[in-house]
Design a protein around this motif. Structure first.
Motif, PDB file in Angstrom:
ATOM      1  N   ASP A 166       0.692   2.861   3.436  1.00  9.17           N
ATOM      2  CA  ASP A 166      -0.048   3.965   3.301  1.00  9.17           C
ATOM      3  C   ASP A 166       0.807   5.211   2.760  1.00  9.17           C
ATOM      4  OD1 ASP A 166      -2.357   5.203   2.195  1.00  9.17           O
ATOM      5  OD2 ASP A 166      -3.150   5.435   3.919  1.00  9.17           O
ATOM      6  N   HIS A 192      -6.616  -1.521   4.845  1.00 14.99           N
ATOM      7  CA  HIS A 192      -6.476  -0.981   6.332  1.00 14.99           C
ATOM      8  C   HIS A 192      -7.372  -1.989   7.215  1.00 14.99           C
ATOM      9  CE1 HIS A 192      -4.730   2.575   4.744  1.00 14.99           C
ATOM     10  NE2 HIS A 192      -5.921   3.002   4.088  1.00 14.99           N
ATOM     11  N   HIS A 218       1.617   5.019  -2.201  1.00 16.89           N
ATOM     12  CA  HIS A 218       0.959   5.932  -3.190  1.00 16.89           C
ATOM     13  C   HIS A 218       2.110   6.519  -4.050  1.00 16.89           C
ATOM     14  CE1 HIS A 218      -3.315   5.067  -2.087  1.00 16.89           C
ATOM     15  NE2 HIS A 218      -2.958   5.358  -1.010  1.00 16.89           N
ATOM     16  N   LYS A 264      -7.536  -0.618  -7.512  1.00 13.98           N
ATOM     17  CA  LYS A 264      -7.633   0.178  -6.380  1.00 13.98           C
ATOM     18  C   LYS A 264      -9.018   0.758  -6.485  1.00 13.98           C
ATOM     19  CE  LYS A 264      -7.022   1.409  -2.092  1.00 13.98           C
ATOM     20  NZ  LYS A 264      -5.975   2.288  -1.328  1.00 13.98           N
ATOM     21  N   HIS A 300       0.901  -1.408   0.031  1.00 17.89           N
ATOM     22  CA  HIS A 300       0.126  -0.078  -0.160  1.00 17.89           C
ATOM     23  C   HIS A 300       0.942   1.241  -0.085  1.00 17.89           C
ATOM     24  CE1 HIS A 300      -3.896   1.814   1.614  1.00 17.89           C
ATOM     25  NE2 HIS A 300      -3.463   2.652   0.948  1.00 17.89           N
TER      26      HIS A 300
HETATM   27 ZN   LIG Z   1      -4.016   4.774   0.843  1.00 13.01          ZN
END
Ligand SMILES: [Zn+2]
Length: 247
Positions: free
Chosen positions: A212, A163, A13, A102, A11
Motif C-alpha cells: 500500500d 487488504h 501507489h 483498481k 499494491h
Molecule cells: Zn491502496
C-alpha cells in the motif's frame, strides 16, 4: 533477508492523492523498494486524484523507464460518463499496456451487487485486466462477500480483494474465495495469525502480498517471508502468482 526469494509488491501507489495530499514519485519508490529488496511492484493511482488521465500517464512513464521494476494499473471513477470510462480503459490496456483495474469503493460508491456495476467488470474482462478492489474500510460496498456476485457473473475475470477485508472482515474473504475460484486475496494490513488462517483455507495460488505505502514495504514482505509455512507457498505468494496475474 529475503533468502533467494523474489518479491513482488502488488499494491503500490504512484502520483498525487487529493484526499490526503500525499505525493509519490517513481524514484523515491524505487529507493524504498531497493531498501526492502523488492524486485517489482504494480503501480496504482491513488483513489482520489485531480486528473485520472494525467495519473495514468505518470504511471505509464514510470513503467516505460523501469520496465523490469514496474507494471501499471488503472483507476478511474465508475460514475464517469460510460463512453469516457470505456475510452480510457481502452487507452490504458491497448496504448499504455496496463495490467489491472483498481476499484476503490471507499471513495467510489459503486454497488457491486447492482447490475449498474456490470459494465465495469465486463469492460475489465474485455481488456483482460484483473480487477483489484479495496476491501475493508468503506463498508458496505467494500465488504468482501459482495464481490461473490460479480465473480460468479464474470467467472473468467480475476477479482483481487485488496487488504483482505482488513482484520475485521478478513473471514469474509475466506468465504468469498472458497466459493469463487476467480477470487484472489491480497494480504496487506492483516496480522500474521490472520494470514495463517487464510493460508489454511484458501489455495496458495490465489494469494498475493502488497504494501500500500512504501513505509509498510519491509513489514508487509517480512510478514510472509518469516511465516512458518512451506517455501513453495511463499514463492507463490511473493512472486509466482503476481507474475502470472500482472506480468
Ligand atoms: Zn491502496
Amino acid at each position: 533477508m529475503k533468502d533467494g526469494f523474489q518479491l513482488y509488491d502488488t499494491h503500490a501507489h504512484l502520483g498525487q492523492a487529493r484526499h490526503s495530499g500525499r505525493r509519490q514519485d517513481a524514484d523515491t519508490l524505487l529507493r524504498a523498494m531497493d531498501a526492502a529488496q523488492v524486485d517489482r511492484a504494480l503501480l496504482i493511482p491513488f483513489p482520489v486524484v485531480e486528473d485520472y488521465r494525467r495519473e495514468h500517464d505518470l504511471i505509464a512513464a514510470a513503467v516505460h523507464r523501469y520496465p523490469d521494476r514496474f507494471a501499471g494499473a488503472a483507476c478511474l471513477h465508475p460514475f464517469l460518463p460510460e463512453d469516457d470510462f470505456r475510452a480510457e480503459m481502452r487507452r490504458c490496456a491497448e496504448v499504455l499496456g496496463f495490467r489491472a483495474l483498481k476499484l476503490q469503493p471507499q471513495y467510489q460508491a459503486l454497488n457491486p451487487v447492482s447490475p449498474r456495476s456490470d459494465f465495469l467488470f465486463a469492460c475489465a474482462l474485455e481488456h483482460r485486466l484483473p480487477v483489484i478492489v479495496h476491501t475493508g474500510s468503506g463498508a458496505p460496498f467494500s465488504l468482501p462477500s459482495l464481490y461473490i456476485m460479480p465473480a460468479r457473473k464474470f467467472p473468467e475475470l480475476p477479482i483481487v480483494l485488496g487488504h483482505a477485508g482488513g482484520s475485521v472482515y478478513m473471514l469474509e474473504t475466506i468465504v468469498a474465495a472458497s466459493v469463487c475460484p476467480n477470487i484472489y486475496i491480497e494480504l496487506s494490513s492483516l496480522m500474521p495469525h490472520h494470514i495463517h488462517e487464510i493460508i489454511n483455507r484458501v489455495p496458495a495460488e490465489r494469494l498475493l502480498a502488497g504494501s500500500d505505502l512504501p513505509e509498510s514495504l519491509i513489514t508487509e514482505m517480512h510478514k510472509v517471508l518469516t511465516m512458518d509455512i512451506a517455501e513453495e507457498t511463499k514463492r507463490k505468494i511473493l512472486w509466482e502468482n503476481p507474475r502470472a496475474l500482472f506480468g
